[in-house]
Design an enzyme around this catalytic site. Structure first.
Site, short mmCIF file in Angstrom:
data_model
loop_
_atom_site.label_atom_id
_atom_site.label_comp_id
_atom_site.label_asym_id
_atom_site.label_seq_id
_atom_site.Cartn_x
_atom_site.Cartn_y
_atom_site.Cartn_z
N GLU A 15 -37.12 -58.18 13.67
CA GLU A 15 -35.88 -58.36 12.92
C GLU A 15 -34.87 -57.33 13.44
OE1 GLU A 15 -36.30 -59.35 8.91
OE2 GLU A 15 -34.30 -58.71 8.33
N ARG A 16 -33.72 -57.80 13.83
CA ARG A 16 -32.67 -56.94 14.41
C ARG A 16 -33.20 -56.18 15.63
NH1 ARG A 16 -29.30 -60.04 11.83
NH2 ARG A 16 -29.56 -59.96 9.60
N GLU B 89 -32.46 -58.27 -1.26
CA GLU B 89 -32.27 -59.40 -0.36
C GLU B 89 -33.40 -60.42 -0.46
OE1 GLU B 89 -31.60 -57.39 3.44
OE2 GLU B 89 -29.46 -57.30 2.96
N ARG C 202 -37.48 -47.83 -0.97
CA ARG C 202 -36.11 -47.93 -0.45
C ARG C 202 -35.09 -48.16 -1.55
NH1 ARG C 202 -35.09 -52.03 3.40
NH2 ARG C 202 -33.89 -50.77 4.84
N ARG D 229 -20.61 -53.79 -4.09
CA ARG D 229 -21.91 -53.52 -3.47
C ARG D 229 -22.11 -52.02 -3.20
NH1 ARG D 229 -24.24 -56.41 2.02
NH2 ARG D 229 -25.63 -54.72 2.64
N ASP E 223 -24.27 -50.79 4.68
CA ASP E 223 -25.38 -51.18 5.54
C ASP E 223 -25.09 -50.86 7.01
OD1 ASP E 223 -27.72 -52.23 6.43
OD2 ASP E 223 -27.22 -54.33 6.07
N GLU F 70 -32.27 -42.63 5.68
CA GLU F 70 -32.60 -43.73 6.61
C GLU F 70 -31.38 -44.01 7.48
OE1 GLU F 70 -34.45 -47.32 4.91
OE2 GLU F 70 -33.24 -48.54 6.27
N GLU G 237 -27.85 -52.70 15.26
CA GLU G 237 -27.50 -53.96 14.62
C GLU G 237 -25.99 -54.20 14.55
OE1 GLU G 237 -29.19 -54.40 10.73
OE2 GLU G 237 -28.16 -56.30 10.35
N GLU H 238 -16.06 -47.66 17.69
CA GLU H 238 -15.36 -47.72 16.40
C GLU H 238 -13.92 -48.19 16.59
OE1 GLU H 238 -15.08 -43.96 14.38
OE2 GLU H 238 -14.49 -44.91 12.49
N TRP I 270 -22.09 -61.71 0.22
CA TRP I 270 -22.77 -60.44 0.49
C TRP I 270 -22.04 -59.19 0.00
CZ3 TRP I 270 -27.69 -60.80 2.15
CH2 TRP I 270 -28.08 -62.02 2.68
#
Ligand code: GCU
Length: 678
Positions: free
Chosen positions: A154-155, A280, A313, A330, A359, A381, A387, A511, A541
């Site tokens: 994943e990713r 998720e 997490r 969020r 995220d 983390e 990603e 950026e 999202w």
């Protein structure tokens, strides 16, 4: 090694230190076990010195103890005890190098330190002329693999998994070389499966996989690395055949008690579990009206009987938001879900917190949980899998960003008036600020089975750099980059300088040509690579830019969602005020008119135009710099990075033109410099 790059352990021949006398005899002194780690340390030292310098050292073991490192055994000690056990000192005594430590892991780290000095062609006698002691800044220094058992990642941007294929665990030379590579930079913990535990991975805690996991754990333990698994919170249902995963249900607890007894007996080196719950679509305690603490503590109490920990997490948020809803934010979710139970989490639970509240965007503020939680074990983390930061196509050296995160003042203890900076994120995760029992730092890793492990050779700097920084948060981005280049690519000063000139500004450049002023999320949904300004604007999202003809950004002040107030003072007031908020986060915290003047003196719209044109131009210059290295670095490395740069430039151009065009059309405001906008 087999058919894959050796990276910074390539041990190519070196010019300096060939006649270094102190390398002829090397003493390992202190009190440590004569175990597999020590054997590996001896092997590594002999191999490294022979290949780099043609020296075959005499290795003398002078140990008066039998201490085992905390990393290698399962026992609930503390972060401090782990770090204490990994300390090592290198000095020159009686004409030889002396590496002294209180565990074989310390010796192994000392060996890698010495080999790094040789690898970077530093003068060994000068380097250790006075004794040097090294102590890890963070007790847990962890990699999280998002590898699935079918072999996909994943990713993942560097091939398939080297841990799994067709639902089987692979163990071969690459497994050992992986352990060597990461131990050499100080990693002492690895979670080997994706946090989204599905299908076969749910069965990792059954006898289908015990044998292989035990073998894998032994290999890791031989390099001072603890093995961890991601756990399916709903295992009672998915593999236990029960109809509940309620953490307060006695039947559920009894199932876990039996299961953990079995798992820990069968995998003696397993040190604990990582859990993604209520996130998720993953199941969790909320389903049963319980808190996150209820879920984490239930598992932790049982794990404790086996000397293990639960890493839980904090990535819990509503991923089914209505884009019309401007109240739900969020960014608030982590704090809202976890802060109220601060102090309730048991002492073998560690909360793992993403660096930002959203995220892993290229720019986010620091999660207010750092500084918000004062009575809970915490881990940071970060994500070296790129990603949202270029997917190992665009060069993006992340260590400068991690330095900013670690250096962020949370004011958790000092408050408004003191502000002495004695409680940065680095202080919290080292365990210092709150004297936490456990703490540390984890990175979602960027590895796969590509020849060079990370897709882009230059992305190797993030793997190397994460480990080095996790071990010593005081290191500078520049010196980490230099070590990586010297050990992996070339010791020629000119080459080293050129690659540093590429790596060091690369995050700032990425950026510039992507999302302006902290707004984030203008990426193609699903893949997360490439520009799509409105890709997430009408989705579920919680990731919106809210642009109209007058302005853009999300109002997270006291007049908006109130997120800014989750910070301690003075951060809350700074973020709450458009006048005080730092430019780079202006649109994260505020909905601003295009004509709003930033601290830089530019209007928001002019900043958008300038940053995008500059970002693209600077990316072109990076690519040109790389081209000057043709013939000066290994052809394979040269071609690999060259090819990535071509793709990066295409990507950067699309971002530049699409973002500028979008905002030119919507605002109707001309670029002061009259450049071409479509
Ligand atoms: C991101 C990522 C997911 C991942 C999730 C997580 O949302 O896109 O693939 O599962 O983070 O951190 O759990």
């Amino acid at each position: 090694m087999g058919n894959y790059a050796k990276l910074w352990l390539n041990y190519s021949s070196k010019k300096n230190n060939k006649d270094c006398k102190v390398l002829k005899k090397i003493v390992f002194s202190g009190s440590f076990a004569d175990d597999k780690i020590l054997e590996n340390a001896k092997k590594e030292l002999s191999l490294g010195l022979k290949d780099m310098l043609g020296i075959e050292p005499q290795i003398i073991i002078s140990s008066d103890g039998n201490t085992q490192s905390c990393a290698a055994k399962r026992e609930l000690t503390s972060g401090k005890a782990i770090a204490d056990s990994e300390v090592y000192t290198i000095s020159i005594k009686d004409g030889s190098i002396d590496i002294s430590a209180v565990s074989s892991t310390g010796i192994l780290y000392g060996v890698f330190n010495l080999l790094r000095t040789v690898g970077c062609e530093k003068d060994v006698e000068k380097e250790y002329a006075s004794a040097k002691t090294f102590r890890p800044s963070n007790p847990l220094r962890m990699l999280n693999h998002w590898d699935n058992m079918d072999g996909s990642i994943e990713r993942g941007y560097s091939g398939r998994s080297f841990f799994y294929e067709n639902d089987e665990i692979i163990i071969n030379n690459r497994t050992v070389d992986y352990a060597r590579l990461i131990a050499s930079v100080g990693i002492n913990a690895v979670v080997i499966n994706n946090v989204n535990v599905k299908q076969a991975a749910s069965y990792m805690i059954t006898d289908r996989y015990f044998e292989k996991l035990a073998q894998l754990g032994e290999i890791f333990a031989g390099y001072g690395i603890g093995l961890y698994l991601s756990l399916n919170y709903a295992s009672t249902i998915e593999i236990g055949g029960m109809d509940s995963a309620d953490p307060l249900d006695e039947g559920v607890k009894a199932w876990w008690k039996e299961k953990m007894a079995e798992v820990f007996a069968k995998i003696p080196t397993l040190k604990g579990f990582l859990v993604k719950a209520d996130s998720e679509g993953r199941p969790g305690p909320f389903t049963y009206g319980r808190t996150q603490a209820d879920g984490a503590n239930m598992l932790a109490d049982i794990a404790k009987e086996h000397g293990a920990i639960i890493i839980w997490r904090c990535f819990v948020y509503n991923c089914r938001q209505d884009w019309r809803d401007k109240k739900t934010d969020r960014a608030r979710a982590g704090y809202d879900n976890f802060k109220p139970m601060d102090g309730d989490y048991h002492d073998n639970v560690i909360l793992q917190i993403k660096n930002g509240p959203m995220d892993f965007q290229i720019r986010e503020p620091i999660s207010p949980l750092f500084g918000g939680l004062t009575k809970t074990n915490q881990m940071l983390e970060v994500q070296i899998a790129q990603e949202y930061t270029g997917q190992q196509i665009d060069v993006c050296y992340l260590i400068p960003m991690f330095k900013e995160i670690l250096g962020f003042k949370t004011y958790a203890k000092s408050g408004k008036d003191i502000g002495n900076g004695d409680d940065t994120v680095a202080d919290i995760i080292s365990g210092k600020t709150f004297d936490s029992r456990f703490s540390g730092i984890a990175a979602v890793t960027n590895t796969g089975n590509d020849f060079n492990w990370t897709g882009d050779y230059l992305a190797g700097a993030n793997l190397f750099g994460f480990g080095r920084l996790a071990f010593d948060t005081g290191l500078e981005s520049d010196e980490i980059a230099e070590e990586f280049i010297r050990m992996t690519i070339s010791n020629e000063d000119g080459v080293v300088d050129t690659i540093k000139e590429i790596l060091l500004p690369s995050r700032a450049i990425y950026e510039k040509y992507t999302c302006p002023l902290g707004i984030g999320w203008m990426v193609k949904p699903a893949t997360h690579y490439g520009c799509s300004v409105d890709g997430y604007e009408y989705d579920r999202w919680g990731t919106y830019h809210r642009a109209d003809h007058l302005g853009l950004g999300v109002d997270r002040t006291d007049k908006g969602t109130g997120y800014a107030l989750q910070y301690n003072e003075p951060n809350a007031s700074i973020y709450n005020s458009p006048a005080a908020c730092p430019d780079e986060l202006a649109l994260f915290f505020h909905h601003l008119p295009y004509t709003h003047v930033l601290h830089s003196g530019k209007t928001v719209i002019q900043h958008i135009y300038d940053a995008h044109f500059e970002g693209y131009d600077e990316a072109v210059k990076l690519a040109e710099k790389w081209e000057t290295l043709k013939g000066k670095v290994d052809d394979g490395i040269f071609e690999n990075v060259s090819e990535r740069f071509k793709r990066q430039l295409y990507n950067a151009k699309e971002w530049c033109d699409q973002v500028n065009t979008y905002f030119h059309r919507i605002s109707g405001i001309e670029d002061e410099k009259g450049r071409e906008i479509w």
